[in-house]
Design a protein around this motif. Structure first.
Motif, PDB file in Angstrom:
ATOM      1  N   UNK A 278       0.825  -1.206   0.000  1.00 21.16           N
ATOM      2  CA  UNK A 278       0.000   0.000   0.000  1.00 21.16           C
ATOM      3  C   UNK A 278       0.861   1.259   0.000  1.00 21.16           C
ATOM      4  N   UNK A 279       1.973   1.199   0.733  1.00 19.11           N
ATOM      5  CA  UNK A 279       2.880   2.349   0.736  1.00 19.11           C
ATOM      6  C   UNK A 279       3.484   2.565  -0.643  1.00 19.11           C
ATOM      7  N   UNK A 280       3.724   1.476  -1.359  1.00 20.60           N
ATOM      8  CA  UNK A 280       4.242   1.561  -2.726  1.00 20.60           C
ATOM      9  C   UNK A 280       3.224   2.229  -3.645  1.00 20.60           C
ATOM     10  N   UNK A 281       1.982   1.789  -3.555  1.00 14.94           N
ATOM     11  CA  UNK A 281       0.940   2.273  -4.467  1.00 14.94           C
ATOM     12  C   UNK A 281       0.483   3.683  -4.114  1.00 14.94           C
ATOM     13  N   UNK A 282       0.270   3.946  -2.826  1.00 13.80           N
ATOM     14  CA  UNK A 282      -0.362   5.198  -2.410  1.00 13.80           C
ATOM     15  C   UNK A 282       0.620   6.278  -1.974  1.00 13.80           C
ATOM     16  N   UNK A 283       1.801   5.873  -1.501  1.00 13.61           N
ATOM     17  CA  UNK A 283       2.751   6.859  -1.005  1.00 13.61           C
ATOM     18  C   UNK A 283       4.004   6.959  -1.866  1.00 13.61           C
ATOM     19  N   UNK A 284       4.104   6.110  -2.901  1.00 16.33           N
ATOM     20  CA  UNK A 284       5.271   6.169  -3.773  1.00 16.33           C
ATOM     21  C   UNK A 284       6.523   5.586  -3.171  1.00 16.33           C
TER      22      UNK A 284
END
Length: 343
Positions: A278-284
């Motif tokens: 989720x951090x990859x998808x939403x926070x870059x």
């Protein structure tokens, strides 16, 4: 404090419900960091975010606490333990730990909890544990080390590591207390009532620790940055309260009762994988190759542990805890006419 796992008549449909709820709980818990980080970067102290999370969830669950107010008389120790360990303890120890050691290290130490649960079952309760379940835990913990990249920035801080171990111990309490009194024939407490009072106790304890009267409340009137996009702060807080806390705890506690503390604990390791994705998808925050490989290993370990229970009427150790498996083990030792319950 003994752990009891009930056997209820749930039919074939209940067999897959436990793992499904455990995965849903891991997803809900794993989403908390993605929603909380923008609030922290917007100016809120981490402990204040934790207090808002627990206090807001306690307010949502308050009607259930009133409905199950008899629990205050029947199971005060369980409610106090759940609030202190499963709610306040995990949060407070974890945030104190990450103030002294890298987040990845703290997360890895905290998620040693499944292994600690397995050790509790084997050495304290002296119950047999299947080798495959233990192997699944080892795989999950090893994969988790890759997910959080424990080798990056590791510095040895005795107090920080002790605080992280405190978070792991409190998480063990969460899994074990979630399984307490799960046999409805004995007038077991409703899990929703236990969660409601646990959140109330946790909110009271965290109020003393976090001191919310010193919080910058104006942050909630503005928006927070999420990988360049602006998201209303109140919307992020609503997600943390309703999904990452209320839904997460409800599905998590029910999954423990349908599975077992040790297996639900292994599945909960997926939280770190989910949080990273989720951090990859939403926070870059992009994943590295070792993190992707580690996530696959965590999934494999959780699957092995979940599927490591013996076939019906086998004499092997039961570790999966699902109703059908516990019933098979009970029928091996006793005639089918007896009451189907394990203590």
């Amino acid at each position: 404090m003994p752990v009891r796992t009930s056997v209820n008549s749930q039919g074939n449909g209940g067999k897959g419900l436990g793992p499904g709820l455990a995965i849903a709980s891991a997803i809900a818990f794993g989403s908390s960091g993605v929603a909380a980080k923008p609030l922290i970067e917007a100016g809120l102290d981490p402990l204040h975010v934790v207090w808002l999370r627990v206090a807001g969830a306690a307010l949502v669950m308050l009607p259930l606490a009133v409905r199950h107010r008899s629990l205050l008389r029947r199971r005060p120790a369980l409610l106090a333990g759940f609030g202190l360990l499963a709610v306040a303890g995990v949060q407070a120890f974890y945030f104190a730990a990450i103030s002294r050691i890298p987040v990845g290290v703290a997360l890895l130490v905290e998620y040693l909890a499944p292994a600690l649960v397995l050790g509790w079952v084997r050495f304290v309760q002296r119950r047999p544990v299947a080798r495959a379940a233990a192997f699944g835990v080892v795989l999950a913990v090893g994969g988790l080390a890759c997910v959080v990249e424990v080798w990056a920035g590791l510095s040895f801080d005795v107090l920080g590591l002790l605080l992280a171990l405190g978070a792991a111990g409190c998480q063990v309490g969460y899994f074990l207390l979630s399984d307490q009194g799960s046999d409805s024939a004995d007038g077991a407490p409703d899990p929703l009532g236990v969660i409601a009072y646990g959140l109330l106790v946790g909110a009271a304890v965290l109020t003393v620790v976090a001191r919310p009267w010193a919080m910058d409340w104006s942050v909630l009137d503005h928006s927070a940055a999420m990988d360049g996009a602006r998201v209303p702060a109140w919307l992020l807080l609503a997600w943390i309260v309703l999904i990452a806390t209320v839904v997460a705890y409800v599905t998590g506690v029910i999954s423990v009762r349908r599975l077992s503390p040790q297996i639900a604990g292994v599945v909960a390791c997926l939280e770190a994988v989910i949080a990273t994705v989720l951090a990859w998808v939403l926070l870059g925050e992009h994943l590295s190759a070792p993190q992707i490989a580690g996530g696959a290993v965590v999934l494999l370990g959780a699957f092995i542990a979940q599927s490591s229970t013996p076939a019906r009427n086998s004499g092997e150790p039961v570790t999966g805890g699902s109703p059908e498996r516990e019933l098979a083990a009970r029928e091996t030792a006793n005639p089918p006419s007896r009451h189907n319950r394990l203590r």
